[in-house]
Motif scaffolding. Structure first.
Motif: not given
Length: 221
Positions: A80-88, A111-120, A122-128
């Motif tokens: 579900i999160y992946e479907e909305t990640s373009s809004e970040l 250092a985040t409580s998010a899962s490895f997959v979501r963190a990587r 998300t950070l990659a999608a935003l270019g940081i």
């Protein structure tokens, strides 16, 4: 004569600190829980913003779950999160702030409580993602915040002592974890939560990074 302490590394939480993800985060959890016929209020959903590991959130709302169900539900929530990640989008001023730290040679970690997959992802999608020397996630620790484990792991990967590090957090549990680890803590609060972060021990609280830079960082040490 001892030299003045200096910041030798900055550790960022992700949600609400690097990424303006809290509204989406709450919407995704509400949608996921509704798919299981579990209705929650806006106030109850504030729990998901407190830096908890995913399994803690799942068990908070759904009770005692087997490890298999935690894994399955985690995957469903991530879909579900992946479907909305373009809004970040990133927090106001964060890219300039990261650039200034990078130019000054100050290493950075997430250092985040998010899962490895979501963190990587998300950070990659935003270019940081390339800006960070280390990314420590909920998959890397046994204990979630306010336990300091995630920040201790990040310090190890940066190869720096705790008192020379600054943590940037937006949650009370995260501030408590940073201070428990013996690190300085900068709070990010744009929605009236400043006093809660100060009460938890934040050394300073700002609404965003727009007027905060290297000089202000060093003044914390």
């Amino acid at each position: 004569m001892s030299s003045k302490p200096m910041c030798k590394g900055v550790i960022f939480d992700m949600d609400g600190v690097l990424i303006d993800s809290h509204p989406i985060h709450k919407k995704v959890w509400a949608q996921f829980l509704a798919s299981l016929n579990k209705q929650v209020t806006e106030e109850e959903l504030d729990f998901v913003l407190e830096g908890r590991k995913r399994e803690e959130i799942l068990r908070h709302f759904l009770g005692d779950l087997s490890a298999e169900l935690v894994t399955e539900y985690g995957k469903r929530k991530n879909m579900i999160y992946e479907e909305t990640s373009s809004e970040l989008k990133t927090i106001c001023g964060v890219e300039e702030f990261l650039g200034a730290l990078e130019s000054a040679g100050i290493p950075m970690a997430v250092a985040t409580s998010a899962s490895f997959v979501r963190a990587r992802n998300t950070l990659a999608a935003l270019g940081i993602l390339p800006r960070f020397a280390a990314v420590v996630t909920g998959n890397d620790v046994v204990n979630g915040k306010p336990d300091p484990e995630v920040f201790v792991r990040a310090a190890e990967r940066l190869n720096q002592v705790h008192q020379d590090l600054l943590v940037v957090e937006d949650a009370v549990s995260g501030v408590m974890a940073a201070k428990s680890a013996g690190m300085k803590c900068l709070g990010i609060a744009a929605d009236g939560r400043s006093e809660k972060l100060r009460a938890a021990g934040a050394d300073r609280v700002i609404p965003n990074y727009r007027e905060f830079g290297l000089l202000q960082i060093q003044q914390l040490f």
